[in-house]
Design an enzyme around this catalytic site. Sequence first.
Site, PDB file in Angstrom:
ATOM      1  N   ARG A 203       0.831  -1.216   0.000  1.00 39.84           N
ATOM      2  CA  ARG A 203       0.000   0.000   0.000  1.00 39.84           C
ATOM      3  C   ARG A 203       0.865   1.266   0.000  1.00 39.84           C
ATOM      4  O   ARG A 203       0.544   2.259   0.642  1.00 39.84           O
ATOM      5  CB  ARG A 203      -0.909   0.043   1.242  1.00 39.84           C
ATOM      6  CG  ARG A 203      -1.976  -1.001   1.279  1.00 39.84           C
ATOM      7  CD  ARG A 203      -2.994  -0.789   0.166  1.00 39.84           C
ATOM      8  NE  ARG A 203      -4.204  -1.554   0.374  1.00 39.84           N
ATOM      9  CZ  ARG A 203      -4.362  -2.816   0.036  1.00 39.84           C
ATOM     10  NH1 ARG A 203      -3.375  -3.470  -0.539  1.00 39.84           N
ATOM     11  NH2 ARG A 203      -5.515  -3.426   0.239  1.00 39.84           N
TER      12      ARG A 203
ATOM     13  N   SER B 163     -10.784  -1.085   3.247  1.00 38.61           N
ATOM     14  CA  SER B 163     -10.032  -1.282   4.495  1.00 38.61           C
ATOM     15  C   SER B 163      -9.724   0.066   5.133  1.00 38.61           C
ATOM     16  O   SER B 163      -9.157   0.948   4.486  1.00 38.61           O
ATOM     17  CB  SER B 163      -8.707  -1.987   4.213  1.00 38.61           C
ATOM     18  OG  SER B 163      -8.939  -3.208   3.570  1.00 38.61           O
TER      19      SER B 163
ATOM     20  N   GLU C 201      -5.345   3.203   6.750  1.00 36.27           N
ATOM     21  CA  GLU C 201      -5.077   3.012   5.330  1.00 36.27           C
ATOM     22  C   GLU C 201      -5.742   4.112   4.526  1.00 36.27           C
ATOM     23  O   GLU C 201      -5.266   4.515   3.470  1.00 36.27           O
ATOM     24  CB  GLU C 201      -5.607   1.641   4.896  1.00 36.27           C
ATOM     25  CG  GLU C 201      -4.968   1.088   3.640  1.00 36.27           C
ATOM     26  CD  GLU C 201      -5.869   1.170   2.444  1.00 36.27           C
ATOM     27  OE1 GLU C 201      -5.355   1.116   1.333  1.00 36.27           O
ATOM     28  OE2 GLU C 201      -7.090   1.302   2.611  1.00 36.27           O
TER      29      GLU C 201
HETATM   30  N1  EPU Z   1     -10.480 -11.776   9.303  1.00 38.90           N
HETATM   31  C1  EPU Z   1     -11.155 -11.996  10.475  1.00 38.90           C
HETATM   32  N2  EPU Z   1     -12.176 -11.147  10.793  1.00 38.90           N
HETATM   33  C2  EPU Z   1     -12.545 -10.123  10.002  1.00 38.90           C
HETATM   34  C3  EPU Z   1     -11.839  -9.900   8.807  1.00 38.90           C
HETATM   35  C4  EPU Z   1     -10.800 -10.738   8.464  1.00 38.90           C
HETATM   36  O1  EPU Z   1     -10.869 -12.903  11.225  1.00 38.90           O
HETATM   37  O2  EPU Z   1     -13.487  -9.428  10.359  1.00 38.90           O
HETATM   38  C5  EPU Z   1      -9.408 -12.715   8.920  1.00 38.90           C
HETATM   39  C6  EPU Z   1      -9.827 -13.593   7.741  1.00 38.90           C
HETATM   40  O3  EPU Z   1     -10.508 -14.718   8.145  1.00 38.90           O
HETATM   41  C7  EPU Z   1      -8.495 -13.930   7.118  1.00 38.90           C
HETATM   42  C8  EPU Z   1      -7.671 -12.680   7.373  1.00 38.90           C
HETATM   43  O4  EPU Z   1      -8.298 -11.992   8.439  1.00 38.90           O
HETATM   44  O5  EPU Z   1      -7.876 -14.989   7.789  1.00 38.90           O
HETATM   45  C9  EPU Z   1      -7.568 -11.776   6.143  1.00 38.90           C
HETATM   46  O6  EPU Z   1      -8.869 -11.360   5.740  1.00 38.90           O
HETATM   47  P1  EPU Z   1      -9.230 -11.012   4.226  1.00 38.90           P
HETATM   48  O7  EPU Z   1      -8.849 -12.127   3.322  1.00 38.90           O
HETATM   49  O8  EPU Z   1     -10.647 -10.574   4.188  1.00 38.90           O
HETATM   50  O9  EPU Z   1      -8.267  -9.829   3.825  1.00 38.90           O
HETATM   51  P2  EPU Z   1      -7.695  -8.585   4.657  1.00 38.90           P
HETATM   52  O10 EPU Z   1      -6.283  -8.835   4.985  1.00 38.90           O
HETATM   53  O11 EPU Z   1      -8.610  -8.220   5.765  1.00 38.90           O
HETATM   54  C10 EPU Z   1      -6.718  -7.382   2.563  1.00 38.90           C
HETATM   55  C11 EPU Z   1      -6.794  -6.028   1.920  1.00 38.90           C
HETATM   56  C12 EPU Z   1      -8.111  -5.898   1.179  1.00 38.90           C
HETATM   57  C13 EPU Z   1      -8.173  -6.989   0.112  1.00 38.90           C
HETATM   58  C14 EPU Z   1      -8.080  -8.348   0.820  1.00 38.90           C
HETATM   59  C15 EPU Z   1      -8.041  -9.500  -0.146  1.00 38.90           C
HETATM   60  C16 EPU Z   1      -5.508  -4.546   3.336  1.00 38.90           C
HETATM   61  C17 EPU Z   1      -5.536  -3.418   4.307  1.00 38.90           C
HETATM   62  N3  EPU Z   1      -6.694  -5.000   2.929  1.00 38.90           N
HETATM   63  O12 EPU Z   1      -7.756  -7.438   3.547  1.00 38.90           O
HETATM   64  O13 EPU Z   1      -8.093  -4.645   0.503  1.00 38.90           O
HETATM   65  O14 EPU Z   1      -9.370  -6.922  -0.619  1.00 38.90           O
HETATM   66  O15 EPU Z   1      -6.848  -8.389   1.594  1.00 38.90           O
HETATM   67  O16 EPU Z   1      -6.816  -9.565  -0.759  1.00 38.90           O
HETATM   68  O17 EPU Z   1      -4.432  -4.971   2.948  1.00 38.90           O
HETATM   69  C18 EPU Z   1      -8.799  -2.382   0.577  1.00 38.90           C
HETATM   70  O18 EPU Z   1      -7.621  -2.069   0.484  1.00 38.90           O
HETATM   71  O19 EPU Z   1      -9.692  -1.507   0.659  1.00 38.90           O
HETATM   72  C19 EPU Z   1      -9.168  -3.782   0.620  1.00 38.90           C
HETATM   73  C20 EPU Z   1     -10.430  -4.174   0.770  1.00 38.90           C
END
Ligand code: EPU
Length: 335
Positions: free
Chosen positions: A162, A235, A330
Amino acid sequence: MIYSDFNLKPLNTFGLETKAKTLISIDNESDLIEINDTSLSERNLILGGGSNTVFVNDYFDGTILLIRNKGINLVHEDEETVILDAFSGEVWNDVVSFCAEKGWWGIENLAAVHGNVGAVAVQNIGAYGAELKECFVECLTYSPLKKEWKTYLNKDLDFGYRYSIFKNQKELEIIWKVRLRLSKKMKINDSYAAIRDKIIEENLIISSPLDMVNLVTKVRNSKLPDPRVLGNCGSFFKNPIVSESHFELLKKEYPSIPSYAAKDGVKLAAGWLIEQCGYKGKRIGNVGMHEKQALIMVNFGNAKGEEILNLAFEIEKSVKNIFNVELEKEVHIIL
Ligand code: EPU
């Protein structure tokens, strides 16, 4: 075109009620001339799709440069590769769909990311195992104060999670167009567990970038709120990176903590940390953390800047107290 006291509510996906003293709409190159000492203010802000910008005040006492230049131009094509220019005002997902329909691989995992092309380079958008930097060749920028055009190559931008140098840019510089290199050869990226699991679970066959776009869009939409329905900026926080030793301590106490290898340590899932602190689906006044993804702050209708900042602060404090982890926003907060 130059406007006064312009309503920014339709221009920010958080759906915040705010106005700008001056707004200059830049639809094509000839509009750049309108950016001058008279139309610029002490505070100037470049705005694309408004999907990462949170206006916490109801008035922006400055000038917004709204970038709306459109176009997708093919620059080079051979048997294996396609190079194209996308202008900053294009909706990113339209570019993704356009390329996927042509059968060009490279950005299909970045489907359904909100925002316009100009912004994708600023923060090196990433999702489902892909990052913009993998197919970014260069971008052309315009500096309204110096009246200068400049090309930045991929290596010049110091891309990270990012991050690009545009994140810390103090000087006004408009990203005018972005050049991408895509591939005509099949290159399936199923490195992200949620995507791989879905392919196995539903017995899917991915044979075109469009198949991947459809899958990613479905997975994404199943978790993330549609800003047209529930205002949000995706995010709200970045996924924090902690040292190996800090991670070992956390892992001992919380064996199921999600983690990813990172360049300078271990990346944690901010959504998971926030959920553990009890904020998933929690609403405070007009704001809350989404019921399906605790990392997304949502606007239930009439969110006020103060409510957004208070909730963010409360979450940061809670995550710090419980996990000794600092969360970093973010989204771009405009005070
Ligand atoms: N998780 C939880 N609880 C929650 C949310 C997530 O336990 O409420 C756990 C999930 O089960 C998983 C892990 O956290 O094990 C990661 O969750 P997820 O795959 O939803 O992705 P994220 O890391 O929360 C990032 C990006 C997103 C992107 C997704 C998919 C960042 C800040 N966010 O989210 O980007 O869509 O990966 O690749 O890096 C954005 O930038 O606006 C955005 C949505």
